[in-house]
Design a protein around this motif. Structure first.
Motif, PDB file in Angstrom:
ATOM      1  N   GLY A  38       0.821  -1.212   0.000  1.00 46.89           N
ATOM      2  CA  GLY A  38       0.000   0.000   0.000  1.00 46.89           C
ATOM      3  C   GLY A  38       0.851   1.257   0.000  1.00 46.89           C
ATOM      4  O   GLY A  38       0.584   2.215  -0.738  1.00 46.89           O
ATOM      5  N   TYR A  39       1.902   1.247   0.833  1.00 44.49           N
ATOM      6  CA  TYR A  39       2.792   2.407   0.881  1.00 44.49           C
ATOM      7  C   TYR A  39       3.516   2.585  -0.450  1.00 44.49           C
ATOM      8  O   TYR A  39       3.643   3.711  -0.948  1.00 44.49           O
ATOM      9  N   MET A  40       3.986   1.497  -1.037  1.00 47.27           N
ATOM     10  CA  MET A  40       4.692   1.594  -2.323  1.00 47.27           C
ATOM     11  C   MET A  40       3.766   2.130  -3.417  1.00 47.27           C
ATOM     12  O   MET A  40       4.173   2.956  -4.240  1.00 47.27           O
ATOM     13  N   LEU A  41       2.511   1.691  -3.418  1.00 50.13           N
ATOM     14  CA  LEU A  41       1.540   2.185  -4.383  1.00 50.13           C
ATOM     15  C   LEU A  41       1.279   3.675  -4.169  1.00 50.13           C
ATOM     16  O   LEU A  41       1.287   4.463  -5.120  1.00 50.13           O
ATOM     17  N   TYR A  42       1.059   4.077  -2.923  1.00 51.14           N
ATOM     18  CA  TYR A  42       0.852   5.484  -2.597  1.00 51.14           C
ATOM     19  C   TYR A  42       2.061   6.311  -3.038  1.00 51.14           C
ATOM     20  O   TYR A  42       1.912   7.366  -3.647  1.00 51.14           O
ATOM     21  N   LYS A  43       3.260   5.832  -2.737  1.00 51.39           N
ATOM     22  CA  LYS A  43       4.486   6.569  -3.049  1.00 51.39           C
ATOM     23  C   LYS A  43       4.657   6.735  -4.557  1.00 51.39           C
ATOM     24  O   LYS A  43       5.029   7.812  -5.036  1.00 51.39           O
ATOM     25  N   SER A  44       4.357   5.694  -5.334  1.00 51.85           N
ATOM     26  CA  SER A  44       4.519   5.800  -6.786  1.00 51.85           C
ATOM     27  C   SER A  44       3.525   6.799  -7.379  1.00 51.85           C
ATOM     28  O   SER A  44       3.867   7.589  -8.252  1.00 51.85           O
ATOM     29  N   VAL A  45       2.279   6.794  -6.889  1.00 49.22           N
ATOM     30  CA  VAL A  45       1.280   7.754  -7.361  1.00 49.22           C
ATOM     31  C   VAL A  45       1.671   9.168  -6.930  1.00 49.22           C
ATOM     32  O   VAL A  45       1.591  10.119  -7.711  1.00 49.22           O
ATOM     33  N   ASP A  46       2.119   9.331  -5.697  1.00 49.91           N
ATOM     34  CA  ASP A  46       2.535  10.641  -5.195  1.00 49.91           C
ATOM     35  C   ASP A  46       3.726  11.183  -5.981  1.00 49.91           C
ATOM     36  O   ASP A  46       3.778  12.379  -6.278  1.00 49.91           O
ATOM     37  N   ASP A  47       4.671  10.331  -6.342  1.00 51.82           N
ATOM     38  CA  ASP A  47       5.825  10.771  -7.141  1.00 51.82           C
ATOM     39  C   ASP A  47       5.389  11.309  -8.497  1.00 51.82           C
ATOM     40  O   ASP A  47       5.894  12.329  -8.964  1.00 51.82           O
ATOM     41  N   VAL A  48       4.426  10.630  -9.131  1.00 54.03           N
ATOM     42  CA  VAL A  48       3.921  11.086 -10.433  1.00 54.03           C
ATOM     43  C   VAL A  48       3.226  12.435 -10.283  1.00 54.03           C
ATOM     44  O   VAL A  48       3.441  13.349 -11.089  1.00 54.03           O
ATOM     45  N   VAL A  49       2.405  12.584  -9.253  1.00 59.32           N
ATOM     46  CA  VAL A  49       1.699  13.844  -9.016  1.00 59.32           C
ATOM     47  C   VAL A  49       2.694  14.971  -8.761  1.00 59.32           C
ATOM     48  O   VAL A  49       2.557  16.075  -9.310  1.00 59.32           O
ATOM     49  N   GLN A  50       3.716  14.724  -7.952  1.00 57.99           N
ATOM     50  CA  GLN A  50       4.718  15.748  -7.657  1.00 57.99           C
ATOM     51  C   GLN A  50       5.490  16.139  -8.914  1.00 57.99           C
ATOM     52  O   GLN A  50       5.780  17.314  -9.135  1.00 57.99           O
ATOM     53  N   LYS A  51       5.826  15.168  -9.760  1.00 58.88           N
ATOM     54  CA  LYS A  51       6.539  15.445 -11.009  1.00 58.88           C
ATOM     55  C   LYS A  51       5.678  16.296 -11.937  1.00 58.88           C
ATOM     56  O   LYS A  51       6.159  17.249 -12.562  1.00 58.88           O
ATOM     57  N   GLU A  52       4.378  15.982 -12.020  1.00 59.18           N
ATOM     58  CA  GLU A  52       3.468  16.772 -12.856  1.00 59.18           C
ATOM     59  C   GLU A  52       3.343  18.203 -12.339  1.00 59.18           C
ATOM     60  O   GLU A  52       3.286  19.145 -13.124  1.00 59.18           O
ATOM     61  N   LYS A  53       3.314  18.377 -11.025  1.00 54.92           N
ATOM     62  CA  LYS A  53       3.268  19.728 -10.445  1.00 54.92           C
ATOM     63  C   LYS A  53       4.540  20.496 -10.770  1.00 54.92           C
ATOM     64  O   LYS A  53       4.494  21.686 -11.086  1.00 54.92           O
ATOM     65  N   GLU A  54       5.683  19.818 -10.688  1.00 51.69           N
ATOM     66  CA  GLU A  54       6.970  20.454 -10.999  1.00 51.69           C
ATOM     67  C   GLU A  54       7.016  20.874 -12.472  1.00 51.69           C
ATOM     68  O   GLU A  54       7.427  21.994 -12.787  1.00 51.69           O
ATOM     69  N   ILE A  55       6.557  20.013 -13.371  1.00 49.76           N
ATOM     70  CA  ILE A  55       6.527  20.339 -14.800  1.00 49.76           C
ATOM     71  C   ILE A  55       5.600  21.522 -15.052  1.00 49.76           C
ATOM     72  O   ILE A  55       5.939  22.438 -15.804  1.00 49.76           O
TER      73      ILE A  55
END
Length: 193
Positions: free
Chosen positions: A19-36
């Motif tokens: 669950g944590y790994m799934l949350y972390k992977s989704v959060d990383d994508v969201v953070q990258k999109e915000k940065e872009i």
């Protein structure tokens, strides 16, 4: 402890880990999109500045600046003339109208004070105007020329991000890279608009 309790604890810990790994992977994508999105927002703001400078340049000089040095010098030292336009309409016999247009030059204001003042762009830096934000020092591609349209020459310019950070903009030889102007048309709009 029984085997079933041990297996329950192991599965619970495994589920929590997954669950944590799934949350972390989704959060990383969201953070990258915000940065872009934040970097592209800064690039768009700079392209809007460059468009304003090119529009002022052509109004003052009859053609677009053909290189960074001319554009920067114009921003630093150039003037924008303030012109007042007056129309007077006089009614003639039989209901015809005659309109007279007069122009009066009221003075001038510097490009820096008019377009790039502290109120509009508090962190404006002329020396870095040609640098793409978030690129590590890469310059915008700069193009200005004249093209033939209906037996007359018209000025065109294009300023473009050479290496987009957004993977979607890199597709098809970077054809969707952020840009303002056009090499083939007299447009001054940006492709984000």
């Amino acid at each position: 402890m029984t085997l079933s309790k041990i297996l329950s604890v192991v599965f619970l810990l495994g589920a929590l880990g997954l669950g944590y790994m799934l949350y972390k992977s989704v959060d990383d994508v969201v953070q990258k999109e915000k940065e872009i999105a934040a970097i592209e927002s800064r690039i768009i703001e700079k392209l809007q500045m460059l468009r304003d400078a090119q529009i002022a340049y052509i109004a003052a000089n009859g053609e677009y600046a053909s290189n960074w040095q001319d554009l920067k010098k114009f921003i630093e030292e150039g003037d924008i003339w303030l012109v007042e336009r007056k129309e007077t309409t006089k009614l003639l016999e039989y209901g015809k109208e005659e309109t007279t247009v007069t122009f009066d030059t009221l003075g001038s204001v510097t490009v820096m004070d008019s377009l790039f003042n502290e109120r509009r762009y508090p962190n404006f830096n002329l020396e870095n105007l040609h640098i793409v934000p978030g690129s590590g020092g890469k310059q915008f591609e700069f193009f200005a020329d004249k093209i033939e349209r209906s037996q007359r020459e018209i000025g065109v310019f294009e300023i473009r991000d050479p290496d987009p950070i957004n993977p979607k903009r890199r597709e098809n030889n970077k054809e969707k890279a952020l840009r303002v102007g056009s090499r083939t048309d007299s447009s001054t709009s940006g492709n984000w608009e």
